[in-house]
Write a protein that holds these residues in place. Structure first.
Motif, PDB file in Angstrom:
ATOM      1  N   GLY A  79       0.825  -1.200   0.000  1.00 42.27           N
ATOM      2  CA  GLY A  79       0.000   0.000   0.000  1.00 42.27           C
ATOM      3  C   GLY A  79       0.856   1.245   0.000  1.00 42.27           C
ATOM      4  O   GLY A  79       2.081   1.189  -0.123  1.00 42.27           O
ATOM      5  N   LYS A  80       0.210   2.373   0.184  1.00 37.64           N
ATOM      6  CA  LYS A  80       0.907   3.659   0.118  1.00 37.64           C
ATOM      7  C   LYS A  80       1.352   4.172   1.476  1.00 37.64           C
ATOM      8  O   LYS A  80       2.122   5.113   1.556  1.00 37.64           O
ATOM      9  N   THR A  81       0.835   3.572   2.539  1.00 34.54           N
ATOM     10  CA  THR A  81       1.174   4.039   3.884  1.00 34.54           C
ATOM     11  C   THR A  81       1.652   2.873   4.746  1.00 34.54           C
ATOM     12  O   THR A  81       1.403   1.712   4.433  1.00 34.54           O
ATOM     13  N   LYS A  82       2.299   3.216   5.844  1.00 34.25           N
ATOM     14  CA  LYS A  82       2.812   2.219   6.786  1.00 34.25           C
ATOM     15  C   LYS A  82       1.760   1.980   7.877  1.00 34.25           C
ATOM     16  O   LYS A  82       1.764   2.627   8.915  1.00 34.25           O
ATOM     17  N   ASP A  83       0.891   1.028   7.609  1.00 34.58           N
ATOM     18  CA  ASP A  83      -0.161   0.673   8.554  1.00 34.58           C
ATOM     19  C   ASP A  83       0.457  -0.147   9.681  1.00 34.58           C
ATOM     20  O   ASP A  83       1.020  -1.215   9.457  1.00 34.58           O
ATOM     21  N   LEU A  84       0.371   0.360  10.907  1.00 32.80           N
ATOM     22  CA  LEU A  84       0.953  -0.338  12.051  1.00 32.80           C
ATOM     23  C   LEU A  84       0.252  -1.659  12.350  1.00 32.80           C
ATOM     24  O   LEU A  84       0.735  -2.449  13.161  1.00 32.80           O
ATOM     25  N   GLY A  85      -0.852  -1.927  11.677  1.00 33.03           N
ATOM     26  CA  GLY A  85      -1.501  -3.235  11.769  1.00 33.03           C
ATOM     27  C   GLY A  85      -0.601  -4.345  11.253  1.00 33.03           C
ATOM     28  O   GLY A  85      -0.757  -5.507  11.633  1.00 33.03           O
ATOM     29  N   TYR A  86       0.365  -4.007  10.389  1.00 34.97           N
ATOM     30  CA  TYR A  86       1.344  -4.996   9.928  1.00 34.97           C
ATOM     31  C   TYR A  86       2.368  -5.304  11.020  1.00 34.97           C
ATOM     32  O   TYR A  86       2.981  -6.361  11.007  1.00 34.97           O
ATOM     33  N   VAL A  87       2.560  -4.375  11.926  1.00 37.36           N
ATOM     34  CA  VAL A  87       3.551  -4.535  12.996  1.00 37.36           C
ATOM     35  C   VAL A  87       2.957  -5.290  14.171  1.00 37.36           C
ATOM     36  O   VAL A  87       3.579  -6.173  14.747  1.00 37.36           O
ATOM     37  N   SER A  88       1.733  -4.929  14.537  1.00 33.38           N
ATOM     38  CA  SER A  88       1.064  -5.532  15.682  1.00 33.38           C
ATOM     39  C   SER A  88      -0.429  -5.622  15.393  1.00 33.38           C
ATOM     40  O   SER A  88      -1.003  -4.677  14.859  1.00 33.38           O
ATOM     41  N   PRO A  89      -1.048  -6.745  15.758  1.00 38.57           N
ATOM     42  CA  PRO A  89      -2.485  -6.862  15.518  1.00 38.57           C
ATOM     43  C   PRO A  89      -3.316  -5.893  16.368  1.00 38.57           C
ATOM     44  O   PRO A  89      -4.462  -5.625  16.060  1.00 38.57           O
ATOM     45  N   HIS A  90      -2.713  -5.355  17.409  1.00 39.85           N
ATOM     46  CA  HIS A  90      -3.404  -4.412  18.282  1.00 39.85           C
ATOM     47  C   HIS A  90      -2.843  -3.016  18.043  1.00 39.85           C
ATOM     48  O   HIS A  90      -1.769  -2.679  18.548  1.00 39.85           O
ATOM     49  N   VAL A  91      -3.565  -2.220  17.277  1.00 42.87           N
ATOM     50  CA  VAL A  91      -3.119  -0.856  16.998  1.00 42.87           C
ATOM     51  C   VAL A  91      -3.026  -0.121  18.329  1.00 42.87           C
ATOM     52  O   VAL A  91      -3.925  -0.197  19.160  1.00 42.87           O
ATOM     53  N   GLY A  92      -1.928   0.546  18.524  1.00 44.82           N
ATOM     54  CA  GLY A  92      -1.662   1.227  19.787  1.00 44.82           C
ATOM     55  C   GLY A  92      -0.517   0.593  20.535  1.00 44.82           C
ATOM     56  O   GLY A  92       0.065   1.205  21.418  1.00 44.82           O
ATOM     57  N   GLU A  93      -0.171  -0.649  20.176  1.00 43.07           N
ATOM     58  CA  GLU A  93       0.966  -1.315  20.811  1.00 43.07           C
ATOM     59  C   GLU A  93       2.279  -0.924  20.157  1.00 43.07           C
ATOM     60  O   GLU A  93       3.338  -1.197  20.700  1.00 43.07           O
ATOM     61  N   ALA A  94       2.206  -0.298  18.972  1.00 45.06           N
ATOM     62  CA  ALA A  94       3.423   0.058  18.246  1.00 45.06           C
ATOM     63  C   ALA A  94       3.417   1.538  17.888  1.00 45.06           C
ATOM     64  O   ALA A  94       2.374   2.123  17.603  1.00 45.06           O
ATOM     65  N   LEU A  95       4.623   2.104  17.907  1.00 46.30           N
ATOM     66  CA  LEU A  95       4.842   3.461  17.421  1.00 46.30           C
ATOM     67  C   LEU A  95       5.680   3.369  16.157  1.00 46.30           C
ATOM     68  O   LEU A  95       6.459   2.440  15.979  1.00 46.30           O
ATOM     69  N   LEU A  96       5.528   4.361  15.293  1.00 47.22           N
ATOM     70  CA  LEU A  96       6.307   4.459  14.069  1.00 47.22           C
ATOM     71  C   LEU A  96       7.256   5.633  14.180  1.00 47.22           C
ATOM     72  O   LEU A  96       6.823   6.767  14.400  1.00 47.22           O
ATOM     73  N   LEU A  97       8.562   5.370  14.033  1.00 43.87           N
ATOM     74  CA  LEU A  97       9.559   6.435  13.969  1.00 43.87           C
ATOM     75  C   LEU A  97       9.923   6.610  12.503  1.00 43.87           C
ATOM     76  O   LEU A  97      10.505   5.721  11.887  1.00 43.87           O
ATOM     77  N   ASP A  98       9.558   7.764  11.939  1.00 39.17           N
ATOM     78  CA  ASP A  98       9.744   7.997  10.510  1.00 39.17           C
ATOM     79  C   ASP A  98       9.878   9.491  10.256  1.00 39.17           C
ATOM     80  O   ASP A  98       9.340  10.301  11.000  1.00 39.17           O
ATOM     81  N   ASP A  99      10.592   9.817   9.181  1.00 32.97           N
ATOM     82  CA  ASP A  99      10.790  11.217   8.803  1.00 32.97           C
ATOM     83  C   ASP A  99       9.770  11.702   7.770  1.00 32.97           C
ATOM     84  O   ASP A  99       9.698  12.886   7.497  1.00 32.97           O
TER      85      ASP A  99
END
Length: 156
Positions: A79-99
């Motif tokens: 996709g076009k964005t970094k969906d944190l759902g790929y990182v953790s099934p529970h959104v809110g358990e992961a943060l994204l560090l990005d520029d």
């Protein structure tokens, strides 16, 4: 809920880019600090995994990152964005560090920690990781509902 995972962008965040691979000043120390703050660090980048692994090996051989950096989980996404759902099934358990703001998935802006872009000319006294460190602690504190985490640690 306190975030337990930090998803790390590679290009413009940890290093210059996948071609020149210049490590941002303070990378090693920043990774150690983030390892203390989170249960898990992952790589969440547009760079293909095989290329990311080559870069990780080179950075480790140069002493720019701890050896464990080579073994970090690589998060595949589409996709076009970094969906944190790929990182953790529970959104809110992961943060994204990005520029790069356009990669932040809609509705997950509160989970994004912006780091200043690391680009040419590459300053020797870049303070991007110091800024990111403070922002990460502030975001963790806000999401966990406690200021204790932010006030108990000094900024490196």
């Amino acid at each position: 809920m306190k975030p337990t995972t930090l998803a790390l962008d590679l290009e413009g965040t940890l290093i210059s880019n996948a071609i020149s691979q210049i490590p941002r000043p303070g990378l090693y120390r920043f990774l150690l600090e983030m390892q203390e703050q989170f249960d898990q660090l992952v790589i969440f980048t547009t760079v293909p995994e095989d290329r990311m692994r080559e870069i990780a090996r080179l950075l480790a051989m140069e002493g720019s990152v701890p050896d464990w950096f080579m073994e970090l989980r690589y998060v595949r996404w589409s996709g076009k964005t970094k969906d944190l759902g790929y990182v953790s099934p529970h959104v809110g358990e992961a943060l994204l560090l990005d520029d790069y703001a356009p990669y932040v998935h809609p509705g997950q802006e509160h989970l994004w920690v912006e780091i200043p872009l690391f680009q040419s000319p590459y300053p020797a006294k870049d303070d991007g990781f110091e800024i990111a460190y403070r922002r990460v602690l502030k975001r963790v504190s806000a999401l966990s509902g406690s200021d204790a985490a932010a006030s108990s640690r000094k900024v490196p």
